[in-house]
Design an enzyme around this catalytic site. Structure first.
Site, PDB file in Angstrom:
ATOM      1  CB  SER A 255      -8.204 -38.849  93.935  1.00 15.52           C
ATOM      2  OG  SER A 255      -8.323 -39.029  95.299  1.00 15.52           O
ATOM      3  CE  LYS A 256      -5.080 -46.257  94.897  1.00 15.21           C
ATOM      4  NZ  LYS A 256      -3.876 -46.842  95.513  1.00 15.21           N
ATOM      5  NE  ARG A 257      -7.859 -38.165  99.523  1.00 11.82           N
ATOM      6  CZ  ARG A 257      -6.364 -38.496  99.426  1.00 11.82           C
ATOM      7  NH1 ARG A 257      -5.916 -39.449 100.069  1.00 11.82           N
ATOM      8  NH2 ARG A 257      -5.577 -37.807  98.584  1.00 11.82           N
TER       9      ARG A 257
END
Ligand code: GLU
Length: 480
Positions: A255-257
């Site tokens: 996840s980019k987060r």
């Protein structure tokens, strides 16, 4: 056989992400392996999500990785230009008109509120998925004329054929098929006049003579929509290959987060990773060579790349492996290149104005065999710059009884040295052993923790050398 032409088609919505970089790399390797063209096309139709500098960043980091396009916005082939979708709106409009003319598409005047209300109703009625109710497909000529006279905004929807099966052979997944009955009439051009991705991508891939498409598996379910458009124009579709996900060590999609994994090429560049190592590492994310080898140069990868060896299962992003691989590339650098790689990090972290260059060279070179990435040098050499302290794990040795004996003997030995070099220092340590009878761990860990404050580091003689004679003797004098 047709000349191979593939494209990497990022949306300029952010920096170059590892997933995108891998997509670009596999398209590139495939093209170069087959002597074909690698094209960069900017898919900027999602205007709200585009970010300032997004396109430049894609280019900058592709260049860093040495994944160079043959055609791109800045490298146009007049036969295919332009390469930014927002500069191709007239082209799309022509094809939208053709589909409306052929009754494969129709204008939809429904407002967002009307659509929302209808979808809510469908959900309330228990439909698993919602779809457009085709209201505007059935408008009478009078209703259409009235909407036109009022200049009512409209979108254009594709009229999805009933009961069609869309089958294709995916280069990675084999036979895949979708039923048209599962897909509602979808929008090909929004009311702001901008086409949707699924439509524009077909027009562009066709007009740009794209022969093969490697992309992420999130696009697999888009493929039947795209095949509909190919069929309606009677165009041959490219050959598709949908690459599997990159997952973290828990098997979850990156996840980019997720801040525990660096995911953007900019972060790797800034931390002093080597671009060749990144390419090598990414090449093994979802692909494997026929041999057990894992280290490949750029040109070797082009030579051995084989699309039949793309993996059918998710590939795990293994941080430790990346560190291992980058370290292999750092080890292989000649000492000048290595010095130039690490020094910007050293200069940014410490005041080196009173340090002599030979000393700096010797110090940073001590860490070349172990360094995973350039920025790591800062933490490793900090003890040579900062005020002396004893780290927690070193305390046991620093405070040992034998260490006190080592301290007095070593201070005398080092203080007496008329030449400060590693050979002399090693001799001094031997003399301490002979004098005190202390040897092995108690001797070496005692000496190491006394002089460096740490229980680990490069070889002992070199570590003491890098501290310098005056400072080493001072540390052996003032116990803390
Ligand atoms: N612009 C799309 C993306 O960034 C490209 C998809 C495709 O390769 O067809 O995901």
């Amino acid at each position: 056989m047709k000349r191979v032409r593939v494209r990497y088609a990022p949306s300029p919505t952010g920096h170059l992400h590892i997933g995108n970089a891998r997509t670009a790399l596999f398209n590139y390797l495939f093209a170069k392996h087959h002597g074909g063209d690698f094209i960069l096309r900017i898919e900027d139709t999602d205007i709200e999500r585009n970010v300032e500098g997004g396109e430049e960043s894609q280019l900058e980091y592709l260049q860093w990785l040495n994944i160079l396009p043959d055609e791109a916005p800045h490298l146009p082939n007049p036969k295919y230009a332009p390469y930014r979708q927002m500069e191709r709106l007239d082209i799309y409009n022509e094809y939208v008109d053709q589909l409306i003319e052929a009754k494969h598409a129709y204008k939809c005047y429904c407002t967002p509120e009307e659509l929302e209300a209808d979808y809510a109703e469908q959900k309330a009625a228990g439909h698993a998925s919602t779809r457009y109710n085709q209201k505007c497909l059935h408008l009478s000529d009078e209703e259409i004329a009235a909407n036109e006279a009022n200049e009512k905004p409209f979108m254009v929807r594709l009229r999805v054929p009933a009961n069609e099966t869309y089958k294709f052979t995916d280069m990675i997944r084999g036979e895949v098929s979708f039923e048209s009955k599962d897909i509602g009439d979808w929008v090909i051009r929004k009311s702001n006049g901008i086409p949707t991705y699924n439509f524009a991508v077909v027009i562009d891939d066709h007009l740009m003579d794209i022969t093969h498409v490697f992309r992420g598996e999130e696009h697999l379910s888009n493929t039947p929509r795209q095949l509909m458009v190919y069929n309606m124009f009677d165009w041959e579709a490219p050959i598709f290959g949908h690459m599997t996900l990159i997952v973290n060590s828990e098997g979850k999609k990156l996840s980019k987060r997720d801040n525990s994994i660096m995911q953007f090429m900019s972060q790797y560049k800034e931390a002093g990773f080597l671009s060749d190592a990144m390419v090598n590492f990414m090449s093994l994310l979802g692909w494997s060579p026929a041999t057990e080898d894992e280290i490949f140069t750029h040109d070797q990868l082009i030579e051995i790349f084989d699309e039949n060896r793309l993996s059918k299962s998710p590939s795990m992003f293994d941080k430790d492996k990346l560190m291992w691989m980058n370290n292999k590339y750092i080890q292989a650098l000649d000492s000048e290149t290595y010095y130039d790689l690490v020094m910007p990090f050293v200069e940014a972290a410490f005041d080196i104005s009173d340090k002599d260059e030979a000393w700096l060279h010797t110090l940073v070179n001590l860490y070349q065999p172990q360094l995973a990435y350039a920025e790591e040098i800062v933490g490793l050499i900090a003890p040579f710059f900062n005020a002396f302290e004893v780290i927690e794990t070193a305390r046991e040795y620093y405070d040992a009884e034998t260490t006190e004996t080592v301290r007095l003997a070593l201070r005398e030995q080092l203080n007496a040295l008329s030449e400060w070099n590693v050979t002399e220092i090693n001799q001094a340590i031997k003399n301490v052993q002979n004098e005190t009878g202390i040897k092995g761990k108690p001797l070496f860990m005692g000496a190491r923790t006394l002089v460096t404050g740490s229980d680990h580091g490069p070889d002992l003689g070199s570590s003491i050398y890098s501290i310098g004679q005056t400072e080493a003797v001072r540390r052996l004098t003032e116990k803390i």
